[in-house]
Design a protein around this motif. Structure first.
Motif, PDB file in Angstrom:
ATOM      1  N   PRO A 244      -4.557  58.308  46.192  1.00  0.00           N
ATOM      2  CA  PRO A 244      -4.464  58.040  47.636  1.00  0.00           C
ATOM      3  C   PRO A 244      -4.987  59.199  48.481  1.00  0.00           C
ATOM      4  N   ARG A 245      -5.366  58.885  49.714  1.00  0.00           N
ATOM      5  CA  ARG A 245      -5.762  59.927  50.658  1.00  0.00           C
ATOM      6  C   ARG A 245      -4.531  60.689  51.159  1.00  0.00           C
ATOM      7  N   PHE A 246      -3.398  59.991  51.259  1.00  0.00           N
ATOM      8  CA  PHE A 246      -2.162  60.661  51.652  1.00  0.00           C
ATOM      9  C   PHE A 246      -0.983  59.936  51.003  1.00  0.00           C
ATOM     10  N   ILE A 247       0.131  60.663  50.865  1.00  0.00           N
ATOM     11  CA  ILE A 247       1.389  60.100  50.362  1.00  0.00           C
ATOM     12  C   ILE A 247       2.514  60.627  51.241  1.00  0.00           C
ATOM     13  N   ARG A 248       3.414  59.735  51.636  1.00  0.00           N
ATOM     14  CA  ARG A 248       4.617  60.142  52.366  1.00  0.00           C
ATOM     15  C   ARG A 248       5.837  59.636  51.610  1.00  0.00           C
ATOM     16  N   ILE A 249       6.804  60.508  51.414  1.00  0.00           N
ATOM     17  CA  ILE A 249       8.043  60.162  50.715  1.00  0.00           C
ATOM     18  C   ILE A 249       9.214  60.531  51.614  1.00  0.00           C
ATOM     19  N   SER A 250      10.133  59.602  51.788  1.00  0.00           N
ATOM     20  CA  SER A 250      11.372  59.918  52.513  1.00  0.00           C
ATOM     21  C   SER A 250      12.570  59.532  51.656  1.00  0.00           C
ATOM     22  N   ILE A 251      13.575  60.395  51.662  1.00  0.00           N
ATOM     23  CA  ILE A 251      14.793  60.185  50.886  1.00  0.00           C
ATOM     24  C   ILE A 251      15.976  60.139  51.845  1.00  0.00           C
ATOM     25  N   ARG A 252      16.782  59.093  51.732  1.00  0.00           N
ATOM     26  CA  ARG A 252      17.921  58.916  52.627  1.00  0.00           C
ATOM     27  C   ARG A 252      19.185  58.620  51.838  1.00  0.00           C
ATOM     28  N   GLU A 253      20.306  59.019  52.407  1.00  0.00           N
ATOM     29  CA  GLU A 253      21.645  58.719  51.885  1.00  0.00           C
ATOM     30  C   GLU A 253      21.798  59.079  50.409  1.00  0.00           C
ATOM     31  N   PRO A 254      21.491  60.329  50.023  1.00  0.00           N
ATOM     32  CA  PRO A 254      21.674  60.707  48.613  1.00  0.00           C
ATOM     33  C   PRO A 254      23.152  60.789  48.249  1.00  0.00           C
ATOM     34  N   GLU A 255      23.502  60.256  47.104  1.00  0.00           N
ATOM     35  CA  GLU A 255      24.869  60.318  46.589  1.00  0.00           C
ATOM     36  C   GLU A 255      24.820  60.910  45.188  1.00  0.00           C
ATOM     37  N   VAL A 256      25.545  61.996  44.976  1.00  0.00           N
ATOM     38  CA  VAL A 256      25.539  62.703  43.699  1.00  0.00           C
ATOM     39  C   VAL A 256      26.876  62.506  43.005  1.00  0.00           C
ATOM     40  N   LYS A 257      26.813  62.180  41.720  1.00  0.00           N
ATOM     41  CA  LYS A 257      28.019  62.102  40.891  1.00  0.00           C
ATOM     42  C   LYS A 257      27.849  63.051  39.723  1.00  0.00           C
ATOM     43  N   ILE A 258      28.716  64.061  39.622  1.00  0.00           N
ATOM     44  CA  ILE A 258      28.674  64.999  38.510  1.00  0.00           C
ATOM     45  C   ILE A 258      29.310  64.320  37.298  1.00  0.00           C
ATOM     46  N   LEU A 259      28.529  64.156  36.221  1.00  0.00           N
ATOM     47  CA  LEU A 259      29.015  63.463  35.028  1.00  0.00           C
ATOM     48  C   LEU A 259      29.578  64.425  33.991  1.00  0.00           C
ATOM     49  N   GLY A 260      29.103  65.647  33.985  1.00  0.00           N
ATOM     50  CA  GLY A 260      29.542  66.641  33.019  1.00  0.00           C
ATOM     51  C   GLY A 260      29.066  68.005  33.451  1.00  0.00           C
ATOM     52  N   SER A 261      29.227  68.986  32.600  1.00  0.00           N
ATOM     53  CA  SER A 261      28.866  70.352  32.989  1.00  0.00           C
ATOM     54  C   SER A 261      27.372  70.525  33.182  1.00  0.00           C
ATOM     55  N   THR A 262      26.557  69.682  32.546  1.00  0.00           N
ATOM     56  CA  THR A 262      25.098  69.838  32.666  1.00  0.00           C
ATOM     57  C   THR A 262      24.388  68.536  32.976  1.00  0.00           C
ATOM     58  N   THR A 263      25.097  67.540  33.454  1.00  0.00           N
ATOM     59  CA  THR A 263      24.440  66.271  33.764  1.00  0.00           C
ATOM     60  C   THR A 263      25.039  65.652  35.019  1.00  0.00           C
ATOM     61  N   ALA A 264      24.201  64.976  35.777  1.00  0.00           N
ATOM     62  CA  ALA A 264      24.625  64.364  37.033  1.00  0.00           C
ATOM     63  C   ALA A 264      23.768  63.136  37.307  1.00  0.00           C
ATOM     64  N   LYS A 265      24.279  62.266  38.159  1.00  0.00           N
ATOM     65  CA  LYS A 265      23.573  61.053  38.558  1.00  0.00           C
ATOM     66  C   LYS A 265      23.368  61.090  40.069  1.00  0.00           C
ATOM     67  N   LEU A 266      22.142  60.834  40.506  1.00  0.00           N
ATOM     68  CA  LEU A 266      21.807  60.845  41.918  1.00  0.00           C
ATOM     69  C   LEU A 266      21.237  59.484  42.309  1.00  0.00           C
ATOM     70  N   VAL A 267      21.817  58.888  43.348  1.00  0.00           N
ATOM     71  CA  VAL A 267      21.357  57.601  43.868  1.00  0.00           C
ATOM     72  C   VAL A 267      20.954  57.796  45.327  1.00  0.00           C
ATOM     73  N   PHE A 268      19.812  57.251  45.728  1.00  0.00           N
ATOM     74  CA  PHE A 268      19.356  57.408  47.103  1.00  0.00           C
ATOM     75  C   PHE A 268      18.395  56.287  47.485  1.00  0.00           C
ATOM     76  N   GLU A 269      18.185  56.148  48.771  1.00  0.00           N
ATOM     77  CA  GLU A 269      17.197  55.221  49.303  1.00  0.00           C
ATOM     78  C   GLU A 269      15.866  55.956  49.423  1.00  0.00           C
ATOM     79  N   GLN A 270      14.832  55.393  48.838  1.00  0.00           N
ATOM     80  CA  GLN A 270      13.522  56.033  48.865  1.00  0.00           C
ATOM     81  C   GLN A 270      12.497  55.129  49.549  1.00  0.00           C
ATOM     82  N   ARG A 271      11.700  55.732  50.396  1.00  0.00           N
ATOM     83  CA  ARG A 271      10.579  55.021  51.014  1.00  0.00           C
ATOM     84  C   ARG A 271       9.295  55.730  50.625  1.00  0.00           C
TER      85      ARG A 271
END
Length: 302
Positions: A244-271
């Motif tokens: 592409p000539r250009f790319i735009r990324i927006s991330i909204r409402e990120p929610e992080v869940k820590i699953l363990g000492s070295t792992t986590a889950k992140l859910v968000f709205e992406q455009r």
């Protein structure tokens, strides 16, 4: 004393006749697992790939403490039905009970790959990562007894699915909070901020079409969920970021869940928007912390 494990049992509508299933379950509740297994194996002689019967067979083998046969039965199910997450999850339970944490981790990641919203696998994965951290800590104590770190309490570590016999509910293994594993100066809030900062850096590299910077945010163990090899996926991403000539990324409402000492889950709205294509939706990232850095271990659309 016998040990029993909570295993996810799929009861298909077709396959094993309901009367036979009820009879096998009744025998199991009466403590007659051997007789129940004989009934199930009789059904398998007439229908060797009856999925429900094969699941029940594997579960009964566990009840009878024939662990090697149970592992073999679940491994066969993963080969014959690779699209099902349940055999991978059950394999992880058995592997973890044997202390094979790496194999348990890989089985759970396969379960997540086949079914990205499989919550039980995420919970079990958090517990496995915690156990692996404990093993690494104990190894450090053995290697450096002169400068041993502060002791930790193992009481907070959840056991691998200990419970009564009979058809159990689907019960995830509950990992302890990340701060229960060793002493750390990093709070949960700090970790969440680090994760969000990492994902912002990843999206910025993507928008800047900085391919090498973008790929650096993916862990070495990252495997694409679309069946591509890592090499094929990287080649595809390089082409798609550069085209592409250009790319735009927006991330909204990120929610992080820590699953363990070295792992986590992140859910968000992406455009995503470019001169060629645009879309929007919910994205999920499974993150892993290695050498103090958070990286992407799995990625998929919710």
């Amino acid at each position: 004393m016998k040990r029993h494990y909570f295993l996810y049992l799929l009861l298909a509508v077709n396959g094993l006749a309901q009367a036979d299933l009820n009879q096998a379950e009744a025998l199991l509740k009466q403590g007659q697992a051997g007789e129940a297994l004989a009934l199930v194996e009789q059904e398998l002689r007439s229908d060797a790939d009856n999925l429900t019967a094969r699941f029940l067979q594997a579960r009964l083998l566990v009840q009878l403490e024939r662990q090697a046969e149970a592992v073999a039965a679940y491994e066969a199910l993963t080969r014959d039905h690779p699209q099902r997450p349940e055999p991978y999850n059950n394999l992880a339970v058995l592997y973890a009970a044997q202390g094979k944490h790496n194999k348990a981790r890989d089985a759970l990641l396969n379960a997540i790959n086949t079914h990205p919203s499989y919550a039980t696998a995420y919970e079990n994965l958090g517990n496995i990562y915690t156990k692996m951290a404990i093993s690494a800590y104990n190894k450090a104590l053995e290697l450096d007894k002169q400068q041993r770190p502060a002791p930790i309490s193992l009481a907070a570590i959840g056991k691998i699915a200990d419970g009564p016999s009979g058809p159990p509910p689907v019960t995830p293994l509950t990992p302890p909070p990340a701060h229960a594993v060793g002493k750390s100066t990093t709070s949960i809030e700090d970790e969440i901020k680090l994760i969000i900062d990492t994902v912002n850096g990843w999206s910025n590299a993507w928008a800047a079409q900085n391919v090498d910077g973008y790929l650096a945010y993916y862990a070495p163990e990252f495997h694409p969920h679309n069946g591509l090899s890592r090499k094929q996926w990287e080649a595809q991403r390089r082409q798609r970021l550069r085209a592409p000539r250009f790319i735009r990324i927006s991330i909204r409402e990120p929610e992080v869940k820590i699953l363990g000492s070295t792992t986590a889950k992140l859910v968000f709205e992406q455009r995503y928007e470019s001169d060629r294509y645009q879309d929007a939706g919910k994205k999920v990232l499974l993150m892993e912390k290695t050498n103090g850095q958070w990286q992407i271990l799995r990625e998929y659309n919710a």
